[in-house]
Design a protein around this motif. Structure first.
Motif, PDB file in Angstrom:
ATOM      1  N   GLY A 138       0.754  -1.246   0.000  1.00 25.78           N
ATOM      2  CA  GLY A 138       0.000   0.000   0.000  1.00 25.78           C
ATOM      3  C   GLY A 138       0.778   1.286   0.000  1.00 25.78           C
ATOM      4  O   GLY A 138       0.448   2.220  -0.731  1.00 25.78           O
ATOM      5  N   GLU A 139       1.849   1.374   0.799  1.00 21.60           N
ATOM      6  CA  GLU A 139       2.453   2.690   1.019  1.00 21.60           C
ATOM      7  C   GLU A 139       3.916   2.576   1.417  1.00 21.60           C
ATOM      8  O   GLU A 139       4.319   1.640   2.104  1.00 21.60           O
ATOM      9  N   CYS A 140       4.690   3.554   0.958  1.00 19.33           N
ATOM     10  CA  CYS A 140       6.092   3.668   1.369  1.00 19.33           C
ATOM     11  C   CYS A 140       6.353   5.115   1.777  1.00 19.33           C
ATOM     12  O   CYS A 140       6.106   6.047   0.991  1.00 19.33           O
ATOM     13  N   LEU A 141       6.817   5.310   3.002  1.00 20.46           N
ATOM     14  CA  LEU A 141       7.169   6.632   3.505  1.00 20.46           C
ATOM     15  C   LEU A 141       8.688   6.721   3.577  1.00 20.46           C
ATOM     16  O   LEU A 141       9.333   5.799   4.075  1.00 20.46           O
ATOM     17  N   SER A 142       9.249   7.806   3.079  1.00 19.78           N
ATOM     18  CA  SER A 142      10.703   7.918   3.114  1.00 19.78           C
ATOM     19  C   SER A 142      11.135   9.332   3.489  1.00 19.78           C
ATOM     20  O   SER A 142      10.519  10.312   3.083  1.00 19.78           O
ATOM     21  N   VAL A 143      12.191   9.390   4.297  1.00 18.21           N
ATOM     22  CA  VAL A 143      12.830  10.654   4.680  1.00 18.21           C
ATOM     23  C   VAL A 143      14.252  10.604   4.166  1.00 18.21           C
ATOM     24  O   VAL A 143      15.005   9.680   4.495  1.00 18.21           O
ATOM     25  N   MET A 144      14.630  11.584   3.344  1.00 21.24           N
ATOM     26  CA  MET A 144      15.940  11.601   2.706  1.00 21.24           C
ATOM     27  C   MET A 144      16.686  12.886   3.061  1.00 21.24           C
ATOM     28  O   MET A 144      16.707  13.846   2.282  1.00 21.24           O
ATOM     29  N   PRO A 145      17.287  12.943   4.259  1.00 19.86           N
ATOM     30  CA  PRO A 145      18.030  14.151   4.647  1.00 19.86           C
ATOM     31  C   PRO A 145      19.378  14.211   3.938  1.00 19.86           C
ATOM     32  O   PRO A 145      19.737  13.320   3.160  1.00 19.86           O
ATOM     33  N   GLY A 146      20.109  15.266   4.220  1.00 18.66           N
ATOM     34  CA  GLY A 146      21.450  15.388   3.649  1.00 18.66           C
ATOM     35  C   GLY A 146      21.512  16.200   2.378  1.00 18.66           C
ATOM     36  O   GLY A 146      22.553  16.253   1.721  1.00 18.66           O
ATOM     37  N   GLY A 147      20.393  16.828   2.009  1.00 21.05           N
ATOM     38  CA  GLY A 147      20.409  17.648   0.802  1.00 21.05           C
ATOM     39  C   GLY A 147      20.466  16.814  -0.453  1.00 21.05           C
ATOM     40  O   GLY A 147      19.753  15.816  -0.599  1.00 21.05           O
ATOM     41  N   ALA A 148      21.327  17.216  -1.389  1.00 20.24           N
ATOM     42  CA  ALA A 148      21.442  16.525  -2.676  1.00 20.24           C
ATOM     43  C   ALA A 148      21.781  15.052  -2.476  1.00 20.24           C
ATOM     44  O   ALA A 148      22.682  14.707  -1.731  1.00 20.24           O
ATOM     45  N   GLN A 149      21.041  14.179  -3.165  1.00 15.60           N
ATOM     46  CA  GLN A 149      21.286  12.739  -3.081  1.00 15.60           C
ATOM     47  C   GLN A 149      22.336  12.341  -4.119  1.00 15.60           C
ATOM     48  O   GLN A 149      22.401  12.910  -5.211  1.00 15.60           O
ATOM     49  N   SER A 150      23.134  11.348  -3.784  1.00 20.97           N
ATOM     50  CA  SER A 150      24.158  10.898  -4.716  1.00 20.97           C
ATOM     51  C   SER A 150      23.515  10.234  -5.927  1.00 20.97           C
ATOM     52  O   SER A 150      22.420   9.672  -5.845  1.00 20.97           O
ATOM     53  N   GLN A 151      24.216  10.301  -7.064  1.00 23.77           N
ATOM     54  CA  GLN A 151      23.688   9.678  -8.273  1.00 23.77           C
ATOM     55  C   GLN A 151      23.542   8.168  -8.083  1.00 23.77           C
ATOM     56  O   GLN A 151      22.597   7.557  -8.581  1.00 23.77           O
ATOM     57  N   ALA A 152      24.457   7.558  -7.335  1.00 23.40           N
ATOM     58  CA  ALA A 152      24.387   6.116  -7.086  1.00 23.40           C
ATOM     59  C   ALA A 152      23.124   5.765  -6.311  1.00 23.40           C
ATOM     60  O   ALA A 152      22.453   4.758  -6.603  1.00 23.40           O
ATOM     61  N   SER A 153      22.790   6.598  -5.332  1.00 25.80           N
ATOM     62  CA  SER A 153      21.582   6.355  -4.550  1.00 25.80           C
ATOM     63  C   SER A 153      20.325   6.515  -5.402  1.00 25.80           C
ATOM     64  O   SER A 153      19.388   5.721  -5.315  1.00 25.80           O
ATOM     65  N   LEU A 154      20.317   7.535  -6.240  1.00 26.66           N
ATOM     66  CA  LEU A 154      19.160   7.755  -7.123  1.00 26.66           C
ATOM     67  C   LEU A 154      19.009   6.603  -8.116  1.00 26.66           C
ATOM     68  O   LEU A 154      17.895   6.128  -8.368  1.00 26.66           O
ATOM     69  N   ASP A 155      20.127   6.151  -8.661  1.00 24.20           N
ATOM     70  CA  ASP A 155      20.079   5.051  -9.629  1.00 24.20           C
ATOM     71  C   ASP A 155      19.575   3.761  -8.976  1.00 24.20           C
ATOM     72  O   ASP A 155      18.844   2.983  -9.592  1.00 24.20           O
ATOM     73  N   ALA A 156      19.969   3.546  -7.717  1.00 24.26           N
ATOM     74  CA  ALA A 156      19.530   2.340  -7.013  1.00 24.26           C
ATOM     75  C   ALA A 156      18.044   2.406  -6.660  1.00 24.26           C
ATOM     76  O   ALA A 156      17.357   1.383  -6.622  1.00 24.26           O
ATOM     77  N   SER A 157      17.542   3.608  -6.422  1.00 27.85           N
ATOM     78  CA  SER A 157      16.145   3.774  -6.015  1.00 27.85           C
ATOM     79  C   SER A 157      15.177   3.714  -7.196  1.00 27.85           C
ATOM     80  O   SER A 157      14.025   3.281  -7.036  1.00 27.85           O
TER      81      SER A 157
END
Length: 329
Positions: A138-157
């Motif tokens: 049904g739902e996914c809640l996410s908190v992503m602190p730290g400002g700009a996210q790394s490209q590796a993290s974005l690619d994995a997500s």
């Protein structure tokens, strides 16, 4: 017009009518506004609760409207006090979440209990997230602190989010305001919203977290050092606390497509107000920058601009003038 102060249109109409004819009776208000007596009396009760009515000193048992200059100022002051209380509650919630997360830091690597599992290494974390993403319904809640996210993290997500959104999963994501200036993270956030997800931003955020279907949460073992690994928690009390913290932050955040409007009273953006508050509390540029997801250089640049607006020659003088102007939260 005054709904933001707790007065709906019906209550405001009664208040305006009483200001125009303060000695009018309940029946006079009904006739003037064309509403039943029960509606007028409910509005009078509401006005009394808001302290916009007070007992007449001339006629025993009668109520008279308080002038807007006095009454509305009191409403604004109470709202400011409520915002301050909510901010304090949020800070306490952040601290409580950090303590709850730290309690799991002593779990041994690659061990699992009935309600927790320690994940060491990016591969282990990625594999667990993939499994949880497939299982959620049904739902996914996410908190992503730290400002700009790394490209590796974005690619994995991206593949995980893409698959979830395709299945109709509701994805709610919190980023810091600073990502609005990072092309890669901003593009990813816009991609998420175009696919049906919801994204909001806030100057500061609680520790990183992912919550699946409000029953399982994945959080870093040490919020200050995410390389130490993560903990997958299904303890109902801990997960409920994390969800409550998320919701409290979500309600104070701003949707991605909305502009971060400046405070009409001070002319400051939310991020500028937060920066002043952090520095006034004694934090260094580096620590304040980490809280806001920006570099220490950006902190110094923003502070230089604030000092210029305050006509201050030092940070100490800027703090004094900011306090005098009511800029500090």
């Amino acid at each position: 017009m005054l709904d933001v102060l707790g007065l709906d249109r019906g209550v405001e109409a009664v208040y305006r009518a009483m200001l125009a004819h303060p000695e009018g009776s309940v029946q006079d208000l009904c006739d003037q506004l064309g509403v039943p007596e029960s509606t007028v009396r409910d509005a009078l009760d509401k006005l009394a609760d808001l302290r916009l009515l007070r007992a007449s000193r001339d006629v025993l048992g009668e109520m008279r409207p308080v002038s807007p200059e006095v009454g509305l100022e009191l409403l604004l002051r109470r709202q400011e006090e409520e915002l301050l209380r909510r901010r304090q509650d949020l800070e306490l919630g952040k601290a409580a979440a950090a303590r709850a997360i730290a309690e799991y830091a002593d779990l041994r690597p690659a061990t699992r209990t009935a309600t927790s599992e320690r994940l060491v290494g990016l591969d282990a974390i990625q594999a667990r997230l993939e499994g949880l993403a497939r299982e959620m319904s049904g739902e996914c809640l996410s908190v992503m602190p730290g400002g700009a996210q790394s490209q590796a993290s974005l690619d994995a997500s991206r593949p995980l989010d893409d698959a979830a959104l395709s299945r109709g999963i509701s994805i709610l994501t919190l980023y810091q305001d600073s990502v609005r200036h990072d092309p890669a993270t901003l593009a990813y956030a816009r991609w998420t919203t175009e696919r049906g997800g919801m994204v909001r931003t806030c100057p500061t955020l609680p520790p990183r977290m992912l919550v699946f279907d409000r029953r399982v949460a994945v959080v870093p073992i040490d919020p200050a050092d995410t390389k130490r690994g993560a903990i997958c928690i299904s303890e109902a009390g801990v997960v409920a606390s994390l969800v409550a913290l998320f919701e409290q932050t979500w309600h104070s955040a701003v949707p991605l497509g909305a502009d971060r409007s400046k405070d009409t009273r001070t002319g400051l953006s939310t991020s500028e107000q937060e920066l002043l508050t952090l520095l006034a509390s004694g934090l260094t540029d580096e620590v304040a920058g980490r809280r806001l997801g920006i570099s220490a250089r950006s902190v110094r640049r923003q502070m230089a601009g604030l000092m210029e607006r305050l006509d201050a020659s030092s940070r100490f003088e800027a703090g004094l003038k900011a306090a005098q102007r009511g800029w500090l939260q």
